[in-house]
Design a protein around this motif. Structure first.
Motif, PDB file in Angstrom:
ATOM      1  N   LEU A 141       0.838  -1.196   0.000  1.00  0.00           N
ATOM      2  CA  LEU A 141       0.000   0.000   0.000  1.00  0.00           C
ATOM      3  C   LEU A 141       0.876   1.250   0.000  1.00  0.00           C
ATOM      4  N   PRO A 142       0.789   2.106  -1.016  1.00  0.00           N
ATOM      5  CA  PRO A 142       1.552   3.356  -1.020  1.00  0.00           C
ATOM      6  C   PRO A 142       1.121   4.263   0.131  1.00  0.00           C
ATOM      7  N   ILE A 143       2.078   4.988   0.710  1.00  0.00           N
ATOM      8  CA  ILE A 143       1.795   5.956   1.778  1.00  0.00           C
ATOM      9  C   ILE A 143       1.954   7.351   1.184  1.00  0.00           C
ATOM     10  N   GLU A 144       0.910   8.156   1.285  1.00  0.00           N
ATOM     11  CA  GLU A 144       0.950   9.493   0.693  1.00  0.00           C
ATOM     12  C   GLU A 144       0.602  10.555   1.736  1.00  0.00           C
ATOM     13  N   VAL A 145       1.271  11.678   1.626  1.00  0.00           N
ATOM     14  CA  VAL A 145       0.981  12.840   2.474  1.00  0.00           C
ATOM     15  C   VAL A 145       0.858  14.051   1.560  1.00  0.00           C
ATOM     16  N   GLY A 146      -0.312  14.695   1.612  1.00  0.00           N
ATOM     17  CA  GLY A 146      -0.534  15.863   0.764  1.00  0.00           C
ATOM     18  C   GLY A 146      -0.433  15.540  -0.717  1.00  0.00           C
ATOM     19  N   GLY A 151       6.383   6.772   0.721  1.00  0.00           N
ATOM     20  CA  GLY A 151       6.875   5.417   0.935  1.00  0.00           C
ATOM     21  C   GLY A 151       5.812   4.378   0.637  1.00  0.00           C
ATOM     22  N   VAL A 152       6.095   3.145   1.060  1.00  0.00           N
ATOM     23  CA  VAL A 152       5.176   2.022   0.820  1.00  0.00           C
ATOM     24  C   VAL A 152       5.100   1.162   2.077  1.00  0.00           C
ATOM     25  N   LEU A 153       3.903   0.716   2.394  1.00  0.00           N
ATOM     26  CA  LEU A 153       3.680  -0.213   3.497  1.00  0.00           C
ATOM     27  C   LEU A 153       3.550  -1.620   2.919  1.00  0.00           C
ATOM     28  N   ALA A 154       4.365  -2.550   3.421  1.00  0.00           N
ATOM     29  CA  ALA A 154       4.321  -3.938   2.958  1.00  0.00           C
ATOM     30  C   ALA A 154       3.959  -4.844   4.131  1.00  0.00           C
TER      31      ALA A 154
END
Length: 203
Positions: A141-146, A151-154
Motif C-alpha cells: 500500500l503506497p503511503i501518501e501525504v498531501g 513510501g510504501v507499506l508492505a
C-alpha cells in the motif's frame, strides 16, 4: 423446476464461500490500511519518529493473520527525516519466540517495493517460523501525504486460515473449494500440492 432448484443451491453454496473469503480479506486489509493511515496522519505537518513507527507496526502484529510489516521510505523522504534511527524504514516479523526487528537493506528488492505506486497483492510465498512453514501473500500500500508518495507499506498476510477453510468446506458434502488470485493462481485449496499453481495448467 429441478434445474432452477439446483441452480439456486449452487448459488447459495457459492455465496457462502465468497462471503467467508471476502470477510477474511476485508478484516485484514482494514487492519493493514490503518497503519498506513496512522503514518500519513503523523507525517502530515511534522516528521515521524522511529519509536512511533515501531509502535504502529507492533500493534498490528498482534493480529493472528498478519505475520510481518515493513515501512519503506523513498529516498526523498529519507533526506528530510530528523530521526537517524529510521534509515530506510522499519520491518518487523513474527518469530518462534516473539517479534523480530529486521533491518531494511537497500537493493533491488527494496527498490521494487518502494517504487510501487498503487495498492497490490503480491504472489503467494512461503516462510518458515520455527518448525512450521506458513504460506503468505504480501499486501503493498503506497503511503501518501498531501498527495505526495513518501513510501510504501508492505504486510505479509498468512493464508493458513483460508487454506484451512478451503480444506474443510465441501459444497454438497462431496465437492471441494479453490480460492484463486486475479491471475488464476491457486492460493488456497484442499490439495496442498496445487497451491501456487496456475489453475489453467492443472490436468
Amino acid at each position: 423446476s429441478i434445474k432452477e432448484d439446483a441452480q439456486m443451491l449452487v448459488q447459495k453454496e457459492s455465496e457462502k464461500s465468497a462471503t467467508t473469503v471476502q470477510g477474511f480479506f476485508e478484516k485484514n486489509l482494514y487492519s493493514i490500511s490503518q497503519i498506513g493511515r496512522a503514518i500519513e496522519g503523523l507525517s502530515d505537518g511534522r516528521l515521524i519518529t522511529r519509536s512511533e513507527i515501531d509502535s504502529l507496526i507492533k500493534a498490528q502484529l498482534t493480529m493472528n493473520d498478519i505475520h510481518g510489516v515493513g515501512v519503506y521510505f523513498t529516498d526523498e523522504y529519507q533526506k528530510v527525516l530528523s530521526d537517524p534511527q529510521i534509515g530506510a524504514g522499519a520491518h518487523w516479523t513474527k518469530g518462534p519466540s516473539g517479534l523480530i526487528n529486521s533491518p531494511l537493506e537497500k537493493g533491488s528488492a527494496f527498490d521494487e517495493i518502494v517504487n510501487v505506486s498503487k495498492a497490490q497483492i503480491a504472489d503467494l510465498h512461503s516462510k518458515k517460523i520455527g518448525d512450521k512453514e506458513i504460506r503468505l501473500v504480501t499486501v503493498l500500500l503506497p503511503i501518501e501525504v498531501g498527495g505526495k508518495r513518501i513510501g510504501v507499506l508492505a504486510s505479509d498476510l498468512s493464508m493458513e486460515e483460508m487454506i484451512n477453510f478451503a480444506t474443510t468446506l465441501k459444497p454438497f458434502k462431496t465437492g471441494f473449494t479453490l480460492i484463486l488470485s486475479d491471475d488464476d493462481k491457486i492460493v488456497a485449496a484442499e490439495f496442498q500440492n496445487d497451491i501456487g499453481k496456475n489453475i489453467r495448467t492443472i490436468d
